[in-house]
Structure formats: structure tokens, C-alpha cells
Design a protein around this motif. Structure first.
Motif, PDB file in Angstrom:
ATOM      1  N   GLU A  69      12.321 -16.844 -30.727  1.00  0.00           N
ATOM      2  CA  GLU A  69      11.378 -16.319 -32.359  1.00  0.00           C
ATOM      3  C   GLU A  69      10.638 -17.622 -31.773  1.00  0.00           C
ATOM      4  OE1 GLU A  69      10.753 -18.546 -36.660  1.00  0.00           O
ATOM      5  OE2 GLU A  69      13.287 -17.851 -35.447  1.00  0.00           O
ATOM      6  N   GLY A  70       9.450 -16.864 -31.962  1.00  0.00           N
ATOM      7  CA  GLY A  70       8.613 -18.014 -30.708  1.00  0.00           C
ATOM      8  C   GLY A  70       7.521 -18.835 -32.216  1.00  0.00           C
ATOM      9  N   GLY A  71       6.656 -19.836 -31.518  1.00  0.00           N
ATOM     10  CA  GLY A  71       6.211 -21.174 -32.289  1.00  0.00           C
ATOM     11  C   GLY A  71       5.195 -20.692 -33.058  1.00  0.00           C
ATOM     12  N   ASP A  72       4.366 -21.161 -33.603  1.00  0.00           N
ATOM     13  CA  ASP A  72       3.573 -21.119 -34.408  1.00  0.00           C
ATOM     14  C   ASP A  72       2.651 -19.929 -34.354  1.00  0.00           C
ATOM     15  OD1 ASP A  72       4.559 -22.772 -36.674  1.00  0.00           O
ATOM     16  OD2 ASP A  72       3.784 -24.475 -36.532  1.00  0.00           O
ATOM     17  N   ALA A 105       3.470 -12.380 -30.866  1.00  0.00           N
ATOM     18  CA  ALA A 105       4.178 -11.144 -31.048  1.00  0.00           C
ATOM     19  C   ALA A 105       5.124 -10.883 -30.637  1.00  0.00           C
ATOM     20  CB  ALA A 105       3.907 -10.513 -29.791  1.00  0.00           C
ATOM     21  N   GLY A 106       6.458 -10.543 -32.183  1.00  0.00           N
ATOM     22  CA  GLY A 106       7.202 -10.514 -31.092  1.00  0.00           C
ATOM     23  C   GLY A 106       8.293 -10.452 -30.151  1.00  0.00           C
ATOM     24  N   ARG A 394      17.274 -13.104 -37.497  1.00  0.00           N
ATOM     25  CA  ARG A 394      18.143 -14.754 -38.560  1.00  0.00           C
ATOM     26  C   ARG A 394      17.437 -15.244 -37.613  1.00  0.00           C
ATOM     27  NH1 ARG A 394      23.709 -13.121 -35.779  1.00  0.00           N
ATOM     28  NH2 ARG A 394      22.990 -12.450 -34.365  1.00  0.00           N
ATOM     29  N   ARG A 395      17.872 -16.263 -38.469  1.00  0.00           N
ATOM     30  CA  ARG A 395      16.179 -17.513 -38.373  1.00  0.00           C
ATOM     31  C   ARG A 395      17.728 -17.843 -36.721  1.00  0.00           C
ATOM     32  NH1 ARG A 395      11.657 -18.254 -40.101  1.00  0.00           N
ATOM     33  NH2 ARG A 395      11.952 -20.658 -39.539  1.00  0.00           N
TER      34      ARG A 395
END
Length: 401
Positions: A69-72, A105-106, A394-395
């Protein structure tokens, strides 16, 4: 918190978290929190020629093998292909300018092949989004494609399927370029459209502005819904709901009809009158006074036919000694009553003259070639299975104090 032991298969019943600390910007700005490097073992001769993975993740049941999960403003997972990806080198993920910074991008892939998907029975690559494009490709090369599909078997290279929208859409902003181009190097079809109950191929453009003064306009429209350069074959019925303009010859091997509404509620077919030469004809009436009449050809009719010679057929509407034509000229002709008669009556005339703007050979020979059509395989009648919406990702776990 569970601890990790080196050179051992570690097992854990809770989440193991690695966090960045202390929060020193000079230490962590543009760097990574956790790194797995397989290059460090290259100094050992027994391992120098082996293919070794730096990191391996495997989920269970519905869990993911690797989740990023990337940053903003960054990507979730970055993959860099190539030999120059060791820590500290110019092409490293950590060395500035860092790869993928600012790319939302994911998954971001960098290399000769950015992202490659491989599957034995399912999709090689699948993309899903609720509000954007499922899969998007972009290229800056003049001769390459943003998205390219290759099938080494008998299936299609690219397939587009939509539940409620368009399966494939092609858009181009360049003049004299096409939104969709089909190229076939053998005897197949470059572009084929099939539909079970709708339209196989549809072309739509805005209607042109109406010409002034009720003049019929042929060609010159700024846009065309369809254009064919070369011979065109239509198998089956052809229905045209608007006007048909042909800028060349029309050759029909069957009959030419006009469908006319009948008083009994049906439509009846009328046949066209054919001729071995190209003729135009005009009709009119005249009045015979004292056995004489002068008839002038209509100027618009005389302008499109050969007036050096033409045929006139007369029908008298009354008793007479008979009528004949004399003095045929380019502007008209005279009608006389036979035997010097001086009768008064009305007559009709039919003028037949050859068309002036074309050269029409009498009974020209034509060769009708046998049409050898390639076999076009029809697609499957059932629609491809549309993948269901994947579950939300999922987080990442929160760090524990």
C-alpha cells in the motif's frame, strides 16, 4: 511481538511488524524501512550462478501473498527488472531519483517488460476498477501500441467484453488516423463484427448541414460513417433508410425494382425499363393549329442530351389524317398533319435522346468473375465470463507500541 531468527524457518501466531524509527528524516527520506537483498551472497562462489529470490510471500485461503500500500502519492508495489538493481547503484529503488515516486499505481513495473502476467488456464493479467479503466496502456513510440495482444494459437489477440457498455472503444485525436485499425496479412478479415440480435458493425457521425435552396448534395460531407476503398461485397439483404449516391457505374445481375404501396395494403414490385444504350427521355403535350405545331425542347433536358439526333414519338388526342415530325433541331421540332391537313387537336410527345456526358457502348461485354470468399469463423454464441468484483484490499496493520 514475535522476533525473527536468521537462518531459520520462523513461525508466528500474530502479526510481525517492522516500522521506521527513530523518525530521522535524514536517515529515512527516500529510503526503505525493510530490505531483502540477494546480491550480498554473490561473493560466495557456490551461489554466484544460482537464481535466488530476494523475498517470498505466500498467503492462505483468501489471503494475498504480497500486499503493498503506497503513500498518498506513491505506488503500492514497485518492481524493477534488470541486472543493475543493487542497493546504492544509480538504478536502485532506493537511490534518487527513486523509481515510482509520485505514481499512484497499485503495481508499478520498470524494465524491458513493465508488468508480465502468466497463467496456464486463466487470465495472464486482470485489472479491476470501480470508476476508471480496468487495464490501460500508454506508449510514446510512433510505430508501437499502447496495448498489444498476441495469441500464438487460434484465439483472438485482444478481446473486449462489457456487460452494459461497449466491448472495445478506439479513440484517436490525430487527423487522418483511425480509432480502430484492423490488419490481416492473409485471406481473413481485418475487422469483423458479429451480433446475435443487434448490429455487427456500426458507424455514426453527425449529420451534415442541409444544402441551400433544396439542392441535392453528393459527397463533400465533412465526416463519413463508413468508407470503403476497393471492392465491397455484401452477402444477404442490404437495407438503406436514406439516400443512396453512386459515383460510378452500377451493375446488377438481377432485376431492379421499385416497391410501390398498393390499395390492398401490400407493396407491389415494378420493373425498370432497360436499354442497350444510355438514353434519357422527356414527355410533354402540344396543340396542333391549322395542321401545324412547334415544340421547343425543355432547356434543362436539352442541356444533358445529344440534340444533333433524337427520337420523337407522337400520340394524337383527336381525329386527324395522322401526324408526323419534321425540322428536328437542337432547340426543338415541328409537328405536321399528314396529307396537308389543317386540323386542330391536342397531342402528346415523347422525346428520347442519348446521354451527353458519358460514353456508352452498345451492348458492352462484361466478365462476371466467380467470387471466392474466405471462410470466416463465427464466434461463440455465449458471452465470455465477466470476472466478479474482487474483494477490497486489506489495510496494513497498525504498529504496536
Amino acid at each position: 511481538m514475535p522476533f525473527l531468527e536468521l537462518n531459520n524457518d520462523n513461525a508466528s501466531t500474530s502479526t510481525t511488524v517492522v516500522t521506521a524509527g527513530p523518525p530521522d528524516k535524514k536517515k529515512f527520506d527516500g529510503q526503505v524501512v525493510f530490505a531483502a537483498d540477494a546480491h550480498a551472497i554473490l561473493a560466495l562462489p557456490p551461489l554466484a550462478n544460482q537464481d535466488i529470490d530476494a523475498l517470498y510471500g505466500r498467503g492462505i485461503n483468501g489471503g494475498g501473498g504480497v500486499i503493498g500500500e503506497g503513500g498518498d502519492g506513491g505506488p503500492g508495489v514497485v518492481g524493477v527488472a534488470g541486472a543493475n538493481s543493487k542497493f546504492g547503484e544509480e538504478h536502485s529503488v532506493q537511490a534518487p531519483p527513486a523509481v515510482g515516486r509520485g505514481v499512484k499505481a497499485g503495481v508499478l513495473g520498470v524494465g524491458p517488460v513493465g508488468v508480465q502476467g502468466q497463467s496456464e488456464n486463466g487470465p495472464g493479467v486482470r485489472g479491476h476498477t470501480d470508476f476508471g479503466n480496468g487495464v490501460e496502456g500508454q506508449s510514446s513510440a510512433d510505430t508501437l501500441s499502447g496495448v498489444s495482444g498476441l495469441n500464438l494459437g487460434d484465439g483472438p489477440g485482444v478481446t473486449g467484453t462489457s456487460v452494459n457498455g461497449d466491448g472495445v472503444v478506439g479513440v484517436s485525436n490525430k487527423n487522418n488516423k483511425s480509432g480502430v485499425v484492423g490488419l490481416h496479412l492473409d485471406r481473413g478479415s481485418a475487422i469483423a463484427g458479429f451480433s446475435k440480435s443487434g448490429v455487427g458493425v456500426l458507424g455514426v457521425v453527425p449529420p451534415p448541414p442541409p444544402p441551400p435552396g433544396g439542392i441535392v448534395q453528393i459527397g463533400g460531407h465533412p465526416t463519413l460513417a463508413g468508407r470503403f476503398i476497393g471492392p465491397v461485397l455484401v452477402e444477404g439483404e442490404q437495407t438503406i433508410t436514406g439516400n443512396l449516391y453512386i459515383l460510378g457505374d452500377q451493375i446488377v445481375l438481377g432485376n431492379k425494382h421499385a416497391a410501390v404501396p398498393h390499395a390492398d395494403g401490400t407493396h407491389r414490385l415494378l420493373y425498370s425499363v432497360e436499354s442497350p444504350e444510355s438514353w434519357f427521355e422527356d414527355f410533354g403535350e402540344g396543340n396542333l393549329i391549322k395542321g401545324k405545331a412547334t415544340v421547343r425542347l425543355a432547356p434543362d433536358f436539352a442541356a444533358v442530351v445529344k440534340t444533333d439526333t433524337y427520337h420523337v414519338f407522337l400520340t394524337p388526342y383527336g381525329d386527324s389524317n395522322g401526324l408526323y415530325v419534321t425540322g428536328r433541331e437542337d432547340k426543338g421540332f415541328e409537328v405536321r398533319e399528314q396529307k396537308g391537313g389543317t386540323g386542330k387537336l391536342t397531342f402528346s410527345y415523347r422525346v428520347v435522346a442519348q446521354r451527353k456526358d458519358v460514353t456508352a457502348t452498345r451492348f458492352p461485354k462484361i466478365r462476371v468473375n466467380k467470387i471466392d470468399l474466405p471462410t470466416i469463423p463465427l464466434p461463440k454464441t455465449e458471452l465470455p465470463t465477466v470476472p466478479t468484483k474482487p474483494r477490497p484490499s486489506r489495510r496494513r496493520p497498525k504498529p504496536r507500541g
